[in-house]
Motif scaffolding. Sequence first.
Motif, PDB file in Angstrom:
ATOM      1  N   TYR A  88      37.468  51.315  21.386  1.00  0.00           N
ATOM      2  CA  TYR A  88      37.689  51.612  22.802  1.00  0.00           C
ATOM      3  C   TYR A  88      39.115  52.103  23.044  1.00  0.00           C
ATOM      4  O   TYR A  88      40.050  51.708  22.353  1.00  0.00           O
ATOM      5  CB  TYR A  88      37.394  50.379  23.657  1.00  0.00           C
ATOM      6  CG  TYR A  88      35.916  50.062  23.665  1.00  0.00           C
ATOM      7  CD1 TYR A  88      35.333  49.405  22.590  1.00  0.00           C
ATOM      8  CD2 TYR A  88      35.100  50.455  24.721  1.00  0.00           C
ATOM      9  CE1 TYR A  88      33.975  49.137  22.573  1.00  0.00           C
ATOM     10  CE2 TYR A  88      33.737  50.180  24.706  1.00  0.00           C
ATOM     11  CZ  TYR A  88      33.183  49.534  23.626  1.00  0.00           C
ATOM     12  OH  TYR A  88      31.837  49.279  23.602  1.00  0.00           O
ATOM     13  N   ASP A  89      39.224  52.977  24.034  1.00  0.00           N
ATOM     14  CA  ASP A  89      40.491  53.658  24.291  1.00  0.00           C
ATOM     15  C   ASP A  89      41.280  53.073  25.455  1.00  0.00           C
ATOM     16  O   ASP A  89      42.505  53.190  25.505  1.00  0.00           O
ATOM     17  CB  ASP A  89      40.217  55.141  24.567  1.00  0.00           C
ATOM     18  CG  ASP A  89      39.463  55.796  23.424  1.00  0.00           C
ATOM     19  OD1 ASP A  89      38.242  56.026  23.559  1.00  0.00           O
ATOM     20  OD2 ASP A  89      40.098  56.056  22.388  1.00  0.00           O
ATOM     21  N   TYR A  90      40.591  52.484  26.412  1.00  0.00           N
ATOM     22  CA  TYR A  90      41.245  51.959  27.609  1.00  0.00           C
ATOM     23  C   TYR A  90      40.682  50.566  27.916  1.00  0.00           C
ATOM     24  O   TYR A  90      39.487  50.314  27.728  1.00  0.00           O
ATOM     25  CB  TYR A  90      41.009  52.891  28.804  1.00  0.00           C
ATOM     26  CG  TYR A  90      41.451  54.309  28.553  1.00  0.00           C
ATOM     27  CD1 TYR A  90      40.525  55.305  28.240  1.00  0.00           C
ATOM     28  CD2 TYR A  90      42.791  54.657  28.630  1.00  0.00           C
ATOM     29  CE1 TYR A  90      40.925  56.597  27.994  1.00  0.00           C
ATOM     30  CE2 TYR A  90      43.208  55.961  28.388  1.00  0.00           C
ATOM     31  CZ  TYR A  90      42.274  56.920  28.070  1.00  0.00           C
ATOM     32  OH  TYR A  90      42.683  58.206  27.835  1.00  0.00           O
ATOM     33  N   TRP A  91      41.579  49.724  28.448  1.00  0.00           N
ATOM     34  CA  TRP A  91      41.220  48.338  28.750  1.00  0.00           C
ATOM     35  C   TRP A  91      41.714  47.936  30.130  1.00  0.00           C
ATOM     36  O   TRP A  91      42.756  48.399  30.582  1.00  0.00           O
ATOM     37  CB  TRP A  91      41.852  47.399  27.712  1.00  0.00           C
ATOM     38  CG  TRP A  91      41.249  47.537  26.359  1.00  0.00           C
ATOM     39  CD1 TRP A  91      41.599  48.438  25.386  1.00  0.00           C
ATOM     40  CD2 TRP A  91      40.170  46.759  25.835  1.00  0.00           C
ATOM     41  NE1 TRP A  91      40.799  48.266  24.279  1.00  0.00           N
ATOM     42  CE2 TRP A  91      39.927  47.247  24.520  1.00  0.00           C
ATOM     43  CE3 TRP A  91      39.396  45.715  26.318  1.00  0.00           C
ATOM     44  CZ2 TRP A  91      38.921  46.703  23.711  1.00  0.00           C
ATOM     45  CZ3 TRP A  91      38.416  45.183  25.511  1.00  0.00           C
ATOM     46  CH2 TRP A  91      38.183  45.675  24.223  1.00  0.00           C
ATOM     47  N   GLY A  92      40.942  47.043  30.749  1.00  0.00           N
ATOM     48  CA  GLY A  92      41.408  46.418  31.971  1.00  0.00           C
ATOM     49  C   GLY A  92      42.263  45.202  31.652  1.00  0.00           C
ATOM     50  O   GLY A  92      42.476  44.853  30.481  1.00  0.00           O
ATOM     51  N   GLN A  93      42.724  44.531  32.707  1.00  0.00           N
ATOM     52  CA  GLN A  93      43.624  43.398  32.530  1.00  0.00           C
ATOM     53  C   GLN A  93      42.866  42.087  32.308  1.00  0.00           C
ATOM     54  O   GLN A  93      43.463  41.090  31.920  1.00  0.00           O
ATOM     55  CB  GLN A  93      44.550  43.274  33.742  1.00  0.00           C
ATOM     56  CG  GLN A  93      43.967  42.535  34.945  1.00  0.00           C
ATOM     57  CD  GLN A  93      42.873  43.316  35.655  1.00  0.00           C
ATOM     58  OE1 GLN A  93      42.651  44.498  35.427  1.00  0.00           O
ATOM     59  NE2 GLN A  93      42.163  42.632  36.557  1.00  0.00           N
ATOM     60  N   GLY A  94      41.579  42.091  32.568  1.00  0.00           N
ATOM     61  CA  GLY A  94      40.763  40.907  32.350  1.00  0.00           C
ATOM     62  C   GLY A  94      40.567  40.071  33.598  1.00  0.00           C
ATOM     63  O   GLY A  94      41.388  40.086  34.522  1.00  0.00           O
ATOM     64  N   THR A  95      39.464  39.340  33.628  1.00  0.00           N
ATOM     65  CA  THR A  95      39.180  38.418  34.724  1.00  0.00           C
ATOM     66  C   THR A  95      38.638  37.125  34.111  1.00  0.00           C
ATOM     67  O   THR A  95      37.803  37.151  33.209  1.00  0.00           O
ATOM     68  CB  THR A  95      38.194  39.030  35.738  1.00  0.00           C
ATOM     69  OG1 THR A  95      38.040  38.150  36.852  1.00  0.00           O
ATOM     70  CG2 THR A  95      36.827  39.309  35.131  1.00  0.00           C
ATOM     71  N   GLN A  96      39.109  35.996  34.624  1.00  0.00           N
ATOM     72  CA  GLN A  96      38.756  34.691  34.065  1.00  0.00           C
ATOM     73  C   GLN A  96      37.398  34.238  34.580  1.00  0.00           C
ATOM     74  O   GLN A  96      37.143  34.255  35.796  1.00  0.00           O
ATOM     75  CB  GLN A  96      39.807  33.652  34.425  1.00  0.00           C
ATOM     76  CG  GLN A  96      39.491  32.242  33.948  1.00  0.00           C
ATOM     77  CD  GLN A  96      39.580  32.085  32.446  1.00  0.00           C
ATOM     78  OE1 GLN A  96      40.542  32.511  31.822  1.00  0.00           O
ATOM     79  NE2 GLN A  96      38.568  31.449  31.849  1.00  0.00           N
ATOM     80  N   VAL A  97      36.548  33.806  33.657  1.00  0.00           N
ATOM     81  CA  VAL A  97      35.271  33.184  33.985  1.00  0.00           C
ATOM     82  C   VAL A  97      35.284  31.780  33.386  1.00  0.00           C
ATOM     83  O   VAL A  97      35.501  31.616  32.184  1.00  0.00           O
ATOM     84  CB  VAL A  97      34.086  33.989  33.438  1.00  0.00           C
ATOM     85  CG1 VAL A  97      32.787  33.214  33.595  1.00  0.00           C
ATOM     86  CG2 VAL A  97      33.997  35.344  34.128  1.00  0.00           C
ATOM     87  N   THR A  98      35.066  30.785  34.238  1.00  0.00           N
ATOM     88  CA  THR A  98      35.037  29.405  33.793  1.00  0.00           C
ATOM     89  C   THR A  98      33.718  28.772  34.209  1.00  0.00           C
ATOM     90  O   THR A  98      33.358  28.800  35.391  1.00  0.00           O
ATOM     91  CB  THR A  98      36.196  28.598  34.377  1.00  0.00           C
ATOM     92  OG1 THR A  98      37.442  29.227  34.016  1.00  0.00           O
ATOM     93  CG2 THR A  98      36.194  27.175  33.838  1.00  0.00           C
ATOM     94  N   VAL A  99      32.990  28.241  33.234  1.00  0.00           N
ATOM     95  CA  VAL A  99      31.699  27.622  33.495  1.00  0.00           C
ATOM     96  C   VAL A  99      31.827  26.135  33.215  1.00  0.00           C
ATOM     97  O   VAL A  99      32.123  25.724  32.088  1.00  0.00           O
ATOM     98  CB  VAL A  99      30.596  28.248  32.629  1.00  0.00           C
ATOM     99  CG1 VAL A  99      29.239  27.640  32.995  1.00  0.00           C
ATOM    100  CG2 VAL A  99      30.567  29.760  32.798  1.00  0.00           C
ATOM    101  N   SER A 100      31.618  25.330  34.232  1.00  0.00           N
ATOM    102  CA  SER A 100      31.735  23.890  34.089  1.00  0.00           C
ATOM    103  C   SER A 100      30.379  23.281  33.753  1.00  0.00           C
ATOM    104  O   SER A 100      29.329  23.777  34.172  1.00  0.00           O
ATOM    105  CB  SER A 100      32.278  23.280  35.371  1.00  0.00           C
ATOM    106  OG  SER A 100      31.377  23.477  36.433  1.00  0.00           O
ATOM    107  N   SER A 101      30.416  22.185  33.012  1.00  0.00           N
ATOM    108  CA  SER A 101      29.160  21.533  32.593  1.00  0.00           C
ATOM    109  C   SER A 101      28.729  20.478  33.584  1.00  0.00           C
ATOM    110  O   SER A 101      29.451  20.140  34.507  1.00  0.00           O
ATOM    111  CB  SER A 101      29.359  20.899  31.215  1.00  0.00           C
ATOM    112  OG  SER A 101      30.424  19.974  31.248  1.00  0.00           O
TER     113      SER A 101
END
Length: 124
Positions: A111-124
């Motif tokens: 891949y040539d380009y990337w975003g900054q990311g987004t956090q996903v948190t799944v609680s049990s």
Amino acid sequence: QVQLVESGGGLVQAGGSLRLSCAASGRTFSQYAMGWFRQAPGKERDFVAVIRWSGAFTDYAASVKGRFTISRDNAKNTVYLQMDSLKPDDTAVYYCAAQQYSGSYTSPGGYDYWGQGTQVTVSS
């Protein structure tokens, strides 16, 4: 040049759903394959899903197949990742990426380009 901005991450209970969005700038968005990757703390960045420019081809990591759906709207320069039946193991920072030329779509190096990311948190 393509700039990518992810949104839609957050905290959700196991079994819940989230939809991530990735907004792209650039006139040639429709020519790029778009991928989603994720990276948990202390782990490598792993492939999640990919969609070709037309949307006719998609592929998923085995761990998310049947639970996640990738789609794109070229008119809106946006790619989506619908995540259902979320599990604690899905907790990670999720990144979208654009692939300008054909190559390995499961490897971050393809891949040539990337975003900054987004956090996903799944609680049990």
